[in-house]
Design a protein around this motif. Structure first.
Motif, mmCIF file in Angstrom:
data_model
loop_
_atom_site.group_PDB
_atom_site.id
_atom_site.type_symbol
_atom_site.label_atom_id
_atom_site.label_comp_id
_atom_site.label_asym_id
_atom_site.label_seq_id
_atom_site.Cartn_x
_atom_site.Cartn_y
_atom_site.Cartn_z
ATOM 1 N N SER A 80 55.644 87.717 65.351
ATOM 2 C CA SER A 80 55.194 87.587 66.735
ATOM 3 C C SER A 80 53.849 86.864 66.819
ATOM 4 O O SER A 80 52.952 87.092 65.990
ATOM 5 C CB SER A 80 55.085 88.975 67.374
ATOM 6 O OG SER A 80 56.345 89.616 67.400
ATOM 7 N N GLN A 81 53.726 85.990 67.828
ATOM 8 C CA GLN A 81 52.523 85.186 68.024
ATOM 9 C C GLN A 81 51.918 85.474 69.399
ATOM 10 O O GLN A 81 52.629 85.858 70.328
ATOM 11 C CB GLN A 81 52.875 83.704 67.916
ATOM 12 C CG GLN A 81 53.438 83.293 66.569
ATOM 13 C CD GLN A 81 52.442 83.477 65.441
ATOM 14 O OE1 GLN A 81 51.279 83.056 65.552
ATOM 15 N NE2 GLN A 81 52.879 84.121 64.363
ATOM 16 N N PRO A 82 50.603 85.258 69.546
ATOM 17 C CA PRO A 82 49.984 85.479 70.859
ATOM 18 C C PRO A 82 50.689 84.698 71.979
ATOM 19 O O PRO A 82 50.763 85.170 73.116
ATOM 20 C CB PRO A 82 48.550 84.993 70.645
ATOM 21 C CG PRO A 82 48.288 85.255 69.196
ATOM 22 C CD PRO A 82 49.602 84.951 68.503
ATOM 23 N N GLY A 83 51.223 83.526 71.663
ATOM 24 C CA GLY A 83 51.954 82.733 72.650
ATOM 25 C C GLY A 83 53.254 83.362 73.093
ATOM 26 O O GLY A 83 53.856 82.918 74.087
ATOM 27 N N ASP A 84 53.703 84.403 72.391
ATOM 28 C CA ASP A 84 54.919 85.128 72.782
ATOM 29 C C ASP A 84 54.618 86.157 73.875
ATOM 30 O O ASP A 84 55.542 86.769 74.416
ATOM 31 C CB ASP A 84 55.523 85.857 71.581
ATOM 32 C CG ASP A 84 56.005 84.905 70.493
ATOM 33 O OD1 ASP A 84 55.988 85.301 69.311
ATOM 34 O OD2 ASP A 84 56.387 83.761 70.822
ATOM 35 N N SER A 85 53.337 86.373 74.170
ATOM 36 C CA SER A 85 52.952 87.356 75.178
ATOM 37 C C SER A 85 53.523 86.939 76.537
ATOM 38 O O SER A 85 53.191 85.880 77.074
ATOM 39 C CB SER A 85 51.430 87.470 75.273
ATOM 40 O OG SER A 85 50.891 87.934 74.050
ATOM 41 N N ALA A 86 54.411 87.751 77.063
ATOM 42 C CA ALA A 86 55.145 87.444 78.291
ATOM 43 C C ALA A 86 55.957 88.677 78.667
ATOM 44 O O ALA A 86 55.930 89.692 77.965
ATOM 45 C CB ALA A 86 56.084 86.251 78.071
#
Lengths: 112, 115
Positions: A80-86
């Motif tokens: 998981s990456q910070p850009g997956d935050s959604a």
């Protein structure tokens, strides 16, 4: 009557970890199970979808696991990456039917 | 290749008024569905249009109506607005013949606020 139950409501994961979101359905006529990703101010975007004739489908870091007998399916986000935050939504629809029934969503936060 | 476009992006109305929202489907798509997304909830299906006819409808009152034009674009009309109609209204398009795969592409929605 909520036909697709999604959990958890919110999820916090560290960068590099695995995010797991679960959904359960009641209607045995459901034949198509997509997952959508939604960022604030945007519409839902299709991530990955599965039909009940397979138990697992993988696309990149995203995997759907499907258990037809238990009427459950889940989304796994590897690394998981910070850009997956959604917000992530599971959904379901009967065969040949456009009416998607959505879960209530899971707010995923991936900390750096 | 333009995706699904919706207009306007934001709208403020008062109770009892009427509103029209517009949607242009993704290029090559011929089917439009409308969804209502209340704050903190998943989208709820309102209805679907194909060949200028309403083909399916969700559990929404007759105050919600729609139209599809020959160029496949669509309008959602809501009459006698209630406070509870405040929501994000999403349009999704797809190609009818791919119904088995059912990939629906969503626009970014119209945020409707009722005062």
């Amino acid at each position: 009557q909520q036909q697709v139950k999604q959990s958890p409501q919110s999820l916090i994961v560290q960068k590099g970890g695995i995010s797991i979101i679960n959904c359960a359905y009641e209607n045995t006529a459901f034949d198509y199970f997509p997952w959508y990703q939604q960022f604030p101010g945007k519409g839902p975007a299709l991530l990955i979808a599965i039909r009940p004739d397979v138990s697992e489908k993988k696309e990149g870091r995203f995997t759907i696991s499907f258990n037809k007998s238990a009427k459950q399916f889940s989304l796994h986000i590897m690394d998981s990456q910070p850009g997956d935050s959604a917000t992530y939504f599971c959904a379901a629809a009967p065969r040949g039917n456009y009416k998607l029934t959505f879960g209530k969503g899971t707010l995923l936060t991936v900390n750096p | 290749d333009a995706g699904v476009t919706q207009s306007p992006t934001h709208l403020i109305k008062t109770r009892g008024q009427q509103v029209t929202l517009r949607c242009s489907p993704k290029s090559g798509h011929d089917t439009v569905s409308w969804y209502q997304q209340a704050l903190g909830q998943g989208p709820q299906f309102i209805f679907q249009y194909y060949e200028e006819e309403e083909r399916q409808r969700g559990n929404f009152p007759d105050r919600f109506s729609g139209h599809q034009f020959p160029n496949y674009s669509s309008e959602l009309n809501v009459n006698a607005l209630l406070l509870g109609d405040s929501a994000l209204y999403l349009c999704a398009s797809s190609l009818y013949e791919t119904v088995i795969n059912q990939p629906q592409h969503f626009g970014d929605g119209t945020r409707l606020s009722i005062l």
